[in-house]
Design an enzyme around this catalytic site. Structure first.
Site, PDB file in Angstrom:
ATOM      1  N   CYS A  83       2.869   4.885   2.440  1.00  0.00           N
ATOM      2  CA  CYS A  83       2.614   5.348   3.805  1.00  0.00           C
ATOM      3  C   CYS A  83       1.375   6.249   3.823  1.00  0.00           C
ATOM      4  O   CYS A  83       0.283   5.795   3.500  1.00  0.00           O
ATOM      5  CB  CYS A  83       3.850   6.015   4.391  1.00  0.00           C
ATOM      6  SG  CYS A  83       3.778   6.160   6.203  1.00  0.00           S
ATOM      7  N   HIS A 196       7.257   1.051   4.040  1.00  0.00           N
ATOM      8  CA  HIS A 196       8.099   1.858   3.155  1.00  0.00           C
ATOM      9  C   HIS A 196       8.948   0.934   2.291  1.00  0.00           C
ATOM     10  O   HIS A 196       9.969   0.414   2.770  1.00  0.00           O
ATOM     11  CB  HIS A 196       9.011   2.776   3.971  1.00  0.00           C
ATOM     12  CG  HIS A 196       8.298   3.916   4.611  1.00  0.00           C
ATOM     13  ND1 HIS A 196       8.175   5.138   4.003  1.00  0.00           N
ATOM     14  CD2 HIS A 196       7.661   4.006   5.806  1.00  0.00           C
ATOM     15  CE1 HIS A 196       7.497   5.951   4.802  1.00  0.00           C
ATOM     16  NE2 HIS A 196       7.163   5.285   5.893  1.00  0.00           N
ATOM     17  N   GLU A 198      10.992   1.738   0.015  1.00  0.00           N
ATOM     18  CA  GLU A 198      12.315   2.344  -0.173  1.00  0.00           C
ATOM     19  C   GLU A 198      13.236   2.112   1.018  1.00  0.00           C
ATOM     20  O   GLU A 198      14.448   2.319   0.928  1.00  0.00           O
ATOM     21  CB  GLU A 198      12.173   3.845  -0.457  1.00  0.00           C
ATOM     22  CG  GLU A 198      11.879   4.730   0.732  1.00  0.00           C
ATOM     23  CD  GLU A 198      10.424   4.711   1.198  1.00  0.00           C
ATOM     24  OE1 GLU A 198      10.095   5.479   2.124  1.00  0.00           O
ATOM     25  OE2 GLU A 198       9.619   3.938   0.643  1.00  0.00           O
TER      26      GLU A 198
END
Length: 216
Positions: A83, A196, A198
Protein backbone atom coordinates in the site's frame (compact mmCIF):
# COMPACT_ATOMS: atom_id res chain seq x y z
CA UNK A 1 16.63 -20.50 8.99
CA UNK A 2 15.15 -17.46 7.24
CA UNK A 3 14.04 -14.41 9.18
CA UNK A 4 11.29 -12.14 7.89
CA UNK A 5 11.37 -8.63 9.32
CA UNK A 6 8.31 -6.38 9.13
CA UNK A 7 9.59 -2.84 9.43
CA UNK A 8 8.09 -0.87 12.31
CA UNK A 9 8.20 2.91 11.82
CA UNK A 10 5.13 3.96 13.79
CA UNK A 11 2.67 3.54 10.94
CA UNK A 12 1.12 0.73 8.97
CA UNK A 13 -1.11 -2.31 9.29
CA UNK A 14 1.68 -4.21 10.98
CA UNK A 15 -0.35 -6.66 13.05
CA UNK A 16 -2.49 -7.90 10.16
CA UNK A 17 0.60 -8.33 7.95
CA UNK A 18 2.37 -10.16 10.79
CA UNK A 19 -0.59 -12.52 11.30
CA UNK A 20 -0.84 -13.27 7.56
CA UNK A 21 2.87 -14.06 7.27
CA UNK A 22 2.79 -16.25 10.39
CA UNK A 23 -0.09 -18.19 8.84
CA UNK A 24 1.96 -19.26 5.81
CA UNK A 25 5.46 -19.89 7.21
CA UNK A 26 7.27 -21.56 10.06
CA UNK A 27 10.21 -19.21 9.60
CA UNK A 28 11.00 -16.56 12.20
CA UNK A 29 8.92 -13.38 11.81
CA UNK A 30 9.93 -10.19 13.63
CA UNK A 31 8.52 -6.66 13.88
CA UNK A 32 11.44 -4.29 14.23
CA UNK A 33 13.31 -1.24 12.97
CA UNK A 34 16.68 -1.91 14.60
CA UNK A 35 19.69 -2.03 12.31
CA UNK A 36 20.78 -5.35 13.80
CA UNK A 37 17.47 -7.05 12.96
CA UNK A 38 17.30 -5.50 9.49
CA UNK A 39 20.82 -6.65 8.61
CA UNK A 40 20.06 -10.22 9.67
CA UNK A 41 16.80 -10.40 7.68
CA UNK A 42 16.28 -12.76 4.77
CA UNK A 43 13.16 -10.81 3.68
CA UNK A 44 11.94 -7.29 4.45
CA UNK A 45 8.32 -6.09 4.42
CA UNK A 46 7.31 -2.42 4.63
CA UNK A 47 3.56 -1.97 5.32
CA UNK A 48 1.90 1.42 5.06
CA UNK A 49 -1.42 2.93 6.11
CA UNK A 50 -2.19 6.65 6.13
CA UNK A 51 -0.76 9.43 3.97
CA UNK A 52 2.44 9.41 1.94
CA UNK A 53 3.62 12.37 4.02
CA UNK A 54 3.05 10.70 7.41
CA UNK A 55 4.61 7.41 6.31
CA UNK A 56 7.75 8.82 4.68
CA UNK A 57 8.20 11.18 7.66
CA UNK A 58 7.87 8.26 10.09
CA UNK A 59 10.30 6.14 8.11
CA UNK A 60 12.81 9.00 7.89
CA UNK A 61 12.70 9.52 11.66
CA UNK A 62 13.87 5.94 12.25
CA UNK A 63 17.23 6.80 10.60
CA UNK A 64 17.31 3.43 8.84
CA UNK A 65 16.91 4.49 5.19
CA UNK A 66 20.66 4.47 4.47
CA UNK A 67 21.04 0.99 5.94
CA UNK A 68 17.92 -0.20 4.10
CA UNK A 69 19.39 0.94 0.79
CA UNK A 70 22.59 -0.99 1.49
CA UNK A 71 20.65 -4.13 2.45
CA UNK A 72 18.32 -3.96 -0.55
CA UNK A 73 20.71 -2.76 -3.26
CA UNK A 74 24.00 -4.32 -2.22
CA UNK A 75 22.94 -7.48 -0.37
CA UNK A 76 19.90 -7.88 -2.66
CA UNK A 77 17.60 -8.92 0.19
CA UNK A 78 14.02 -9.34 -1.14
CA UNK A 79 11.90 -6.30 -0.20
CA UNK A 80 8.10 -5.92 -0.31
CA UNK A 81 6.25 -2.63 0.13
CA UNK A 82 2.49 -2.82 0.78
CA UNK A 83 0.00 0.00 0.00
CA UNK A 84 1.72 3.25 1.06
CA UNK A 85 4.78 1.04 1.61
CA UNK A 86 4.76 0.57 -2.17
CA UNK A 87 4.06 4.25 -2.85
CA UNK A 88 7.13 5.25 -0.84
CA UNK A 89 9.28 3.41 -3.40
CA UNK A 90 8.47 6.25 -5.81
CA UNK A 91 10.53 9.35 -6.55
CA UNK A 92 7.96 11.76 -5.13
CA UNK A 93 4.50 11.77 -3.57
CA UNK A 94 1.91 14.56 -3.77
CA UNK A 95 -0.35 13.82 -0.82
CA UNK A 96 -0.60 16.77 1.62
CA UNK A 97 2.13 18.55 -0.32
CA UNK A 98 5.16 17.41 -2.27
CA UNK A 99 7.51 14.93 -0.59
CA UNK A 100 10.53 12.95 -1.72
CA UNK A 101 10.15 9.19 -1.67
CA UNK A 102 12.84 6.52 -1.63
CA UNK A 103 13.28 6.78 -5.44
CA UNK A 104 13.92 3.03 -5.68
CA UNK A 105 11.42 2.77 -8.55
CA UNK A 106 11.07 5.99 -10.51
CA UNK A 107 7.64 7.59 -10.66
CA UNK A 108 5.17 9.85 -8.88
CA UNK A 109 2.25 9.20 -6.53
CA UNK A 110 -0.75 11.29 -7.60
CA UNK A 111 -4.40 11.42 -6.50
CA UNK A 112 -6.73 9.11 -8.41
CA UNK A 113 -8.91 10.93 -10.95
CA UNK A 114 -12.44 9.53 -11.20
CA UNK A 115 -14.43 11.09 -14.05
CA UNK A 116 -17.42 8.87 -13.19
CA UNK A 117 -19.47 10.26 -10.30
CA UNK A 118 -20.30 6.79 -8.97
CA UNK A 119 -16.60 6.08 -8.27
CA UNK A 120 -15.84 7.15 -4.73
CA UNK A 121 -12.49 8.08 -3.22
CA UNK A 122 -10.88 6.30 -1.46
CA UNK A 123 -10.91 3.37 -3.84
CA UNK A 124 -12.01 0.63 -1.45
CA UNK A 125 -12.90 -2.98 -2.16
CA UNK A 126 -12.20 -5.86 -4.52
CA UNK A 127 -10.93 -5.17 -8.03
CA UNK A 128 -9.91 -7.35 -10.95
CA UNK A 129 -6.16 -7.53 -11.59
CA UNK A 130 -4.70 -7.03 -15.06
CA UNK A 131 -1.32 -8.69 -15.59
CA UNK A 132 0.74 -6.28 -17.67
CA UNK A 133 3.66 -8.61 -18.24
CA UNK A 134 4.76 -12.09 -17.31
CA UNK A 135 7.63 -12.60 -14.88
CA UNK A 136 9.07 -15.58 -13.03
CA UNK A 137 7.32 -14.22 -9.94
CA UNK A 138 3.86 -14.05 -11.55
CA UNK A 139 4.35 -17.46 -13.21
CA UNK A 140 5.01 -19.02 -9.79
CA UNK A 141 2.19 -17.07 -8.17
CA UNK A 142 -0.44 -18.20 -10.68
CA UNK A 143 0.85 -21.75 -10.53
CA UNK A 144 0.15 -21.72 -6.78
CA UNK A 145 -3.48 -20.72 -7.19
CA UNK A 146 -3.89 -22.91 -10.30
CA UNK A 147 -5.00 -20.02 -12.49
CA UNK A 148 -3.80 -18.48 -15.72
CA UNK A 149 -3.12 -14.95 -16.96
CA UNK A 150 -6.51 -14.91 -18.68
CA UNK A 151 -8.48 -15.81 -15.54
CA UNK A 152 -10.27 -13.18 -13.47
CA UNK A 153 -8.32 -12.63 -10.25
CA UNK A 154 -9.30 -10.04 -7.66
CA UNK A 155 -7.49 -8.37 -4.76
CA UNK A 156 -8.47 -5.96 -2.00
CA UNK A 157 -7.62 -2.24 -2.26
CA UNK A 158 -7.93 0.76 0.08
CA UNK A 159 -6.27 3.93 -1.25
CA UNK A 160 -6.77 7.38 -2.78
CA UNK A 161 -3.45 7.79 -4.62
CA UNK A 162 -1.89 6.07 -7.61
CA UNK A 163 1.79 5.25 -8.21
CA UNK A 164 2.44 6.37 -11.80
CA UNK A 165 5.67 4.63 -12.76
CA UNK A 166 8.07 6.44 -15.09
CA UNK A 167 9.05 3.17 -16.77
CA UNK A 168 6.19 0.99 -17.95
CA UNK A 169 8.30 -2.14 -17.50
CA UNK A 170 8.30 -1.61 -13.71
CA UNK A 171 4.49 -1.98 -13.64
CA UNK A 172 3.66 -5.69 -13.40
CA UNK A 173 -0.04 -5.65 -12.51
CA UNK A 174 -2.69 -2.94 -12.82
CA UNK A 175 -6.40 -2.50 -12.19
CA UNK A 176 -9.00 0.01 -13.39
CA UNK A 177 -10.76 2.56 -11.22
CA UNK A 178 -11.54 5.65 -13.26
CA UNK A 179 -7.99 5.39 -14.61
CA UNK A 180 -5.34 2.72 -14.81
CA UNK A 181 -4.14 2.00 -11.28
CA UNK A 182 -0.73 0.49 -10.59
CA UNK A 183 -1.42 -2.63 -8.52
CA UNK A 184 2.08 -4.14 -8.43
CA UNK A 185 5.59 -2.95 -9.23
CA UNK A 186 8.76 -5.00 -9.41
CA UNK A 187 12.41 -4.31 -10.13
CA UNK A 188 14.99 -7.02 -9.42
CA UNK A 189 14.57 -7.91 -5.70
CA UNK A 190 12.16 -5.04 -4.98
CA UNK A 191 8.40 -5.69 -5.03
CA UNK A 192 5.44 -3.49 -4.19
CA UNK A 193 1.67 -3.92 -4.11
CA UNK A 194 -1.06 -1.29 -3.93
CA UNK A 195 -3.51 -4.03 -2.95
CA UNK A 196 -3.33 -5.60 0.49
CA UNK A 197 -2.17 -9.23 0.17
CA UNK A 198 -2.87 -9.79 3.86
CA UNK A 199 -6.56 -8.99 3.17
CA UNK A 200 -6.82 -10.69 -0.23
CA UNK A 201 -7.63 -14.19 1.03
CA UNK A 202 -6.26 -17.15 -0.98
CA UNK A 203 -4.65 -15.02 -3.66
CA UNK A 204 -3.02 -12.73 -1.10
CA UNK A 205 -1.54 -15.57 0.93
CA UNK A 206 -0.22 -17.15 -2.28
CA UNK A 207 1.35 -13.80 -3.15
CA UNK A 208 3.12 -13.62 0.21
CA UNK A 209 4.30 -17.23 -0.13
CA UNK A 210 5.75 -16.42 -3.56
CA UNK A 211 7.55 -13.40 -2.12
CA UNK A 212 9.03 -15.51 0.68
CA UNK A 213 10.45 -17.90 -1.94
CA UNK A 214 12.63 -15.10 -3.35
CA UNK A 215 16.31 -15.46 -2.54
CA UNK A 216 18.97 -12.80 -2.06
Amino acid sequence: MNKIVIIDYGSGNIKSVFNAVKKITEEKVKISSTIKELKSASHLILPGVGSFESCITGLTKTNIIGDLQEIVFEKKVPFLGICVGMQMLATRGFEKGSFLGLNWIKGEVRKIKTPKKNLKIPHMGWNTLIFKRKTKFTDRLLEKIKMDYTDEITAYFVHSYNFKTKNECDKIISTNYGEEITAMVSKENIFGTQFHPEKSHTFGLAFLKTFLEQKA
